[in-house]
Each structure stands twice: as structure tokens, then as C-alpha cells.
Scaffold this active site. Structure first.
Site, PDB file in Angstrom:
ATOM      1  N   CYS A  69       0.858  -1.184   0.000  1.00 57.43           N
ATOM      2  CA  CYS A  69       0.000   0.000   0.000  1.00 57.43           C
ATOM      3  C   CYS A  69       0.893   1.231   0.000  1.00 57.43           C
ATOM      4  O   CYS A  69       1.691   1.417   0.927  1.00 57.43           O
ATOM      5  CB  CYS A  69      -0.896  -0.021   1.235  1.00 57.43           C
ATOM      6  SG  CYS A  69      -1.909   1.462   1.467  1.00 57.43           S
ATOM      7  N   CYS A 180      -0.500   3.796  -6.516  1.00 60.60           N
ATOM      8  CA  CYS A 180      -1.378   3.126  -5.553  1.00 60.60           C
ATOM      9  C   CYS A 180      -1.561   1.703  -6.058  1.00 60.60           C
ATOM     10  O   CYS A 180      -1.764   1.490  -7.265  1.00 60.60           O
ATOM     11  CB  CYS A 180      -2.725   3.843  -5.459  1.00 60.60           C
ATOM     12  SG  CYS A 180      -3.967   2.956  -4.464  1.00 60.60           S
ATOM     13  N   THR A 181      -1.495   0.730  -5.152  1.00 60.58           N
ATOM     14  CA  THR A 181      -1.567  -0.663  -5.603  1.00 60.58           C
ATOM     15  C   THR A 181      -2.944  -1.054  -6.125  1.00 60.58           C
ATOM     16  O   THR A 181      -3.083  -2.082  -6.794  1.00 60.58           O
ATOM     17  CB  THR A 181      -1.155  -1.626  -4.467  1.00 60.58           C
ATOM     18  OG1 THR A 181      -1.941  -1.371  -3.301  1.00 60.58           O
ATOM     19  CG2 THR A 181       0.322  -1.462  -4.138  1.00 60.58           C
TER      20      THR A 181
END
Length: 262
Positions: A69, A180-181
Site C-alpha cells: 500500500c 497506488c496498488t
């Protein structure tokens, strides 16, 4: 065992590649869906969640922590490294350096959460690597919610993603960093909406390489078995996570619920 966590399902984009790189490695993945999204939370809140999750993962036997994250990395990675100096910790950060090196236009965009873009880590990366390149930050407002609901290609998702990409196109960027993952799950849609000459940069490959380096450095061996054991845990919505795993990643497994105050 590797312990992973994210605010929700986004970190599964990292788990997907970790599974291919280390097919025999046991992993416990915690989705903090009860507190998702992190992007609008304060640093203190995110640190509290990261502390509670890390303590729980260590209780389960984690030998390495992978913060899947960007927002949690930006807010809490330094704190966790100070608190657990012997624990190998891998985090996420926007891949600004490779984007700047590859740019021909001298303009690159960074899509990330508001918290990541406001964090010290992002400012440090820009100061260190941008040079004369213009770095255009853009919050992916609504992106996390789209992924959490499994809405990866719909009229609404096209509208939400299109609005976020528009300012980057206006600035003439030729690379867009996915900070952002959650966002790699929307990458196929982004590629449809972006001109062909604009490249998307996902830092996950570098994160997997760092994970392998730290495992070797700390003598963490992979399991000598045919099948890795994957355990998925959610603080919020196990059915939605199980559905996402099955229909998006082709993994038919159960998801546990835990109540994890922090």
C-alpha cells in the site's frame, strides 16, 4: 511466511506477481477493508492501523512484512522500521525515477491517493529525481472504491478514470506512474483511454526484486513444497474479497474475517 497488508484489495496486484516469482512461498494477506480507503485518513490513523496489523501478522509467524500500500508506506513505514528494527520491511513508493529517465517530453504524471501526494516521501522523491522534468500529481479520486467494488470496466469507471486522466493529458505527459496498488487493476481501462504513446509505470516488479533481496539477506527460505499456503483475511468484507479473488484473479479460496481494533 511473508505477511502482507493493504487498506483493501489493491495489494492483491502485488500478491499476484509475488505468487509468480515465489510460487512456493507461504503468504498471509490482510485487507483492512473495515478502514478502507486510507487515502483520506490522517497519518496518525494510518500508523495506528499499521501497528495493529503488523503486530497481528507477527503473531501469525510473519518473517518479512510487505506493505502492499503506497499510502501506508508513506505514512507508517519509517515508524514500523523504528519499532521493529530486526524485521525486514518492504514498502511501495511511486516510481518517479524510472519515469523521469524514460520521459521524452520532460513531463510525467503521478496518479496516487491524496495522502500519498501530500506525504513527505513523495516530495522527497520529486526533489531527488525530477530535475528539470515536470512532475504532475493527480489524485485518483474514486479509483480505490471502483476496485473494491470490482467495477473495473463500466460506464461509471470510464467516467471516473477519464476525469483523473484529463489534467495529465492537458500537461502533455508521456509517462503515468501508478502510485497506488489498487490502480494496476484499472490499467487495462487506462490504456484504452490514453494515447498509445503514453506509458504506464507500475513499481511492483521492483518491489518483488527487493523482497527477494531481503529474503536472501535475512536467510528466509521458501517452503520446499509443491503448493504455497495462502491465507486471506479481511477486517471488513470477506465475501467481496473472495468474489474478487475468484473472478479477477482466478483464485478460489476462503477469506477469514477478523476484528482488529487499532
Amino acid at each position: 511466511m511473508i505477511g502482507m497488508f493493504d487498506s483493501g484489495l489493491g495489494g492483491l496486484s502485488v500478491w499476484r506477481q509475488l505468487r509468480h516469482a515465489l510460487p512456493q512461498q507461504d503468504v498471509v494477506y490482510l485487507a483492512d477493508q473495515g478502514y478502507c480507503p486510507y487515502g483520506e485518513r490522517s497519518q496518525a490513523e494510518i500508523i495506528a492501523r499499521a501497528e495493529a496489523i503488523t503486530a497481528w501478522l507477527l503473531q501469525q509467524g510473519a518473517q518479512l512484512l510487505l506493505i502492499a500500500c503506497n499510502t501506508a508506506t508513506s505514512a507508517a513505514a519509517r515508524h514500523l522500521r523504528e519499532r521493529y528494527p530486526q524485521l525486514p520491511i518492504v514498502g511501495m513508493e511511486p516510481a518517479i525515477k524510472p519515469a523521469v529517465l524514460a520521459s521524452q517530453s520532460g513531463r510525467v504524471g503521478v496518479l496516487a491517493t491524496h495522502a500519498t501526494l501530500q506525504g513527505d516521501k513523495f516530495r522527497q522523491l520529486v526533489a531527488q529525481f525530477a530535475g528539470d522534468t515536470l512532475v504532475v500529481p493527480q489524485a485518483g479520486k474514486g479509483f480505490v472504491e471502483l476496485v473494491e467494488s470490482g467495477e473495473l470496466d463500466s460506464e461509471r469507471s470510464r467516467a471516473v478514470v477519464g476525469r483523473a486522466l484529463a489534467p495529465l493529458l492537458e500537461h502533455g505527459v508521456d509517462h503515468v506512474v501508478l502510485g497506488c496498488t489498487h490502480y494496476p487493476f484499472l490499467a487495462p481501462l487506462m490504456r484504452q483511454l490514453l494515447p498509445a504513446h503514453i506509458d504506464l509505470i507500475d513499481p511492483t516488479d521492483a518491489v518483488i526484486r527487493q523482497t527477494l533481496r531481503l529474503m536472501q539477506q535475512h536467510g528466509i527460505a521458501t517452503e520446499d513444497s509443491d503448493n504455497a499456503r495462502y491465507r486471506f483475511v479481511s477486517t471488513g468484507q470477506p465475501p467481496s474479497m473472495a468474489h474478487f479473488l475468484q473472478h479477477t484473479l482466478g483464485t478460489n479460496v476462503g477469506v477469514e474475517y477478523i476484528d482488529l481494533p487499532g
